[in-house]
Design an enzyme around this catalytic site. Structure first.
Site, PDB file in Angstrom:
ATOM      1  N   LYS A 231       0.716   4.223   7.121  1.00  0.00           N
ATOM      2  CA  LYS A 231       0.062   4.905   6.411  1.00  0.00           C
ATOM      3  C   LYS A 231       0.207   6.260   6.622  1.00  0.00           C
ATOM      4  O   LYS A 231       1.363   6.565   7.101  1.00  0.00           O
ATOM      5  CB  LYS A 231      -1.191   4.024   5.894  1.00  0.00           C
ATOM      6  CG  LYS A 231      -2.068   3.564   6.554  1.00  0.00           C
ATOM      7  CD  LYS A 231      -2.922   3.165   4.757  1.00  0.00           C
ATOM      8  CE  LYS A 231      -3.094   1.810   4.626  1.00  0.00           C
ATOM      9  NZ  LYS A 231      -1.552   0.393   4.961  1.00  0.00           N
TER      10      LYS A 231
ATOM     11  N   SER B  30       1.122  -0.807  -0.048  1.00  0.00           N
ATOM     12  CA  SER B  30       0.233   0.108   0.227  1.00  0.00           C
ATOM     13  C   SER B  30       1.102   1.659   0.072  1.00  0.00           C
ATOM     14  O   SER B  30       0.585   2.495  -0.223  1.00  0.00           O
ATOM     15  CB  SER B  30      -0.761  -0.103   0.990  1.00  0.00           C
ATOM     16  OG  SER B  30      -0.134  -0.034   2.092  1.00  0.00           O
TER      17      SER B  30
END
Lengths: 205, 205
Positions: free
Chosen positions: A161, A124
């Site tokens: 993230k 990601s």
DNA sequence: TGACATAACAGACAAATGTCTGTTATTCTT
DNA sequence: AAGAATAACAGACATTTGTCTGTTATGTCA
């Protein structure tokens, strides 16, 4: 040892000592003597003293194995931090017992006691140059500023993230178009920031 | 020093010695003694000997400052390698003079003498997760296998690329569509492989 | 040539450091 | 209470290691 042109042996002595210092065990005067086949201790000492006078080495008078490289003062300062790769995400916040592995970091700027490392699992964060298998070094902190890359605990899962805020609400953005931003629910789902990613490492060998 | 519960001081001694070893100057027995306020040298020695017996430390009998961390297992000893970031590309192949900076690596697998580090300049390896400003750790070697990421000297410039072969000819591939592969000319243009990239590091703080 | 600087040697001394033998104190177990 | 295990201490000795004084050789330069 036979007579050698001025500076020639000096240079070799410097390289020898430098190598030994870098490898973690500075030589004694007599170790230098033996390494070069000098028949007198003083021969080695002269070279070492000259190197100190030139500023290429530093030493602590009287102490054994006390030669150092001048620039190395702060660089060498290092710290071991625990690798938490194999730990369950939910346990990440618990106290560290005996982690399976340690990582060496230079602790010039951060306090080693608050650091830990993780192995990145998904894809990601590809866009930020963080690949699966990469190791991220994290500094424990309960909050972050927008734009920083964080390790957050969402539900039972630890995830890497980019931290953002929209209208006062927290959003965790991946850097990969195939993934969606994570917006923590406002019901009771456990959400917390474990820390900020301060370094990324990748082993290619 | 007053009596302390079994293992308590032992642990602190270990941490003290480990810290000193990692910082480049292993302590003498008496330095341990003073650090803990022991009134007898033997007190320090007992702890050190016990730690060696436990396998937490290794030592070279009779030599000064000879305690080391065992290379086995999880705690690996450290090694300093030179940063060549500011050196002109053309001089990279020459012997190291006075590197301005050093980087700490774990030297379990590679010989520290053949390692150096570089700061990546361009964006040509974006696709491989290597960003401008990243530090690559390179093992000096004159050749590479296809698919490996190498540092090569093309003309006067050092460049990080993926090494490939096509019909027996060398090609250096960027990982970024905006760049073209480099095909070394067959005329006399200097071309050589400086080494293989074995680690990538990125500082985010 | 002679003065000078550097390299290398010789032998010794002193400080630092590793090692040894034996003793006392504290805690735990039985 | 007795014994075992660990911690800490005391005092010494031997080796390693840093340091010192003085000498001899080799090369450079005026």
């Amino acid at each position: 040892m036979a007579y050698t042109p001025p500076g020639e042996t000096r240079k070799k002595v410097y390289e020898f000592v430098r190598e030994r210092i870098l490898s973690g065990s500075p030589p004694t005067v007599r170790e230098v003597q033996r390494a070069f086949g000098f028949r007198a201790v003083q021969s080695a000492r002269q070279h070492l003293e000259a190197l100190v006078a030139e500023g290429k080495l530093v030493k602590d008078s009287g102490k054994a194995r006390s030669h150092r490289l001048p620039e190395l003062g702060r660089v060498r300062s290092s710290h071991l931090i625990p690798m938490l790769g194999r730990v369950q995400a939910g346990e990440l916040t618990t106290a560290l017992q005996d982690p399976g592995d340690y990582l060496l970091v230079q602790k010039t700027r951060f306090d080693g006691r608050e650091l830990f490392a993780l192995t990145v699992q998904g894809e990601s964060m590809l866009g930020a140059g963080i690949l699966p298998g990469d190791t991220v070094i994290v500094r424990r902190q309960p909050a972050a500023r927008p734009g920083e890359i964080v390790v957050a605990l969402v539900g039972e899962e630890a995830t890497v993230k980019r931290y953002r805020q929209k209208k006062g609400r927290v959003e965790l953005h991946p850097e990969n178009d195939a993934f969606e931003p994570i917006v923590p629910r406002e019901d009771g789902e456990p959400f917390s920031i474990l820390g900020k990613v301060i370094e990324v490492r990748r082993n290619l060998e």
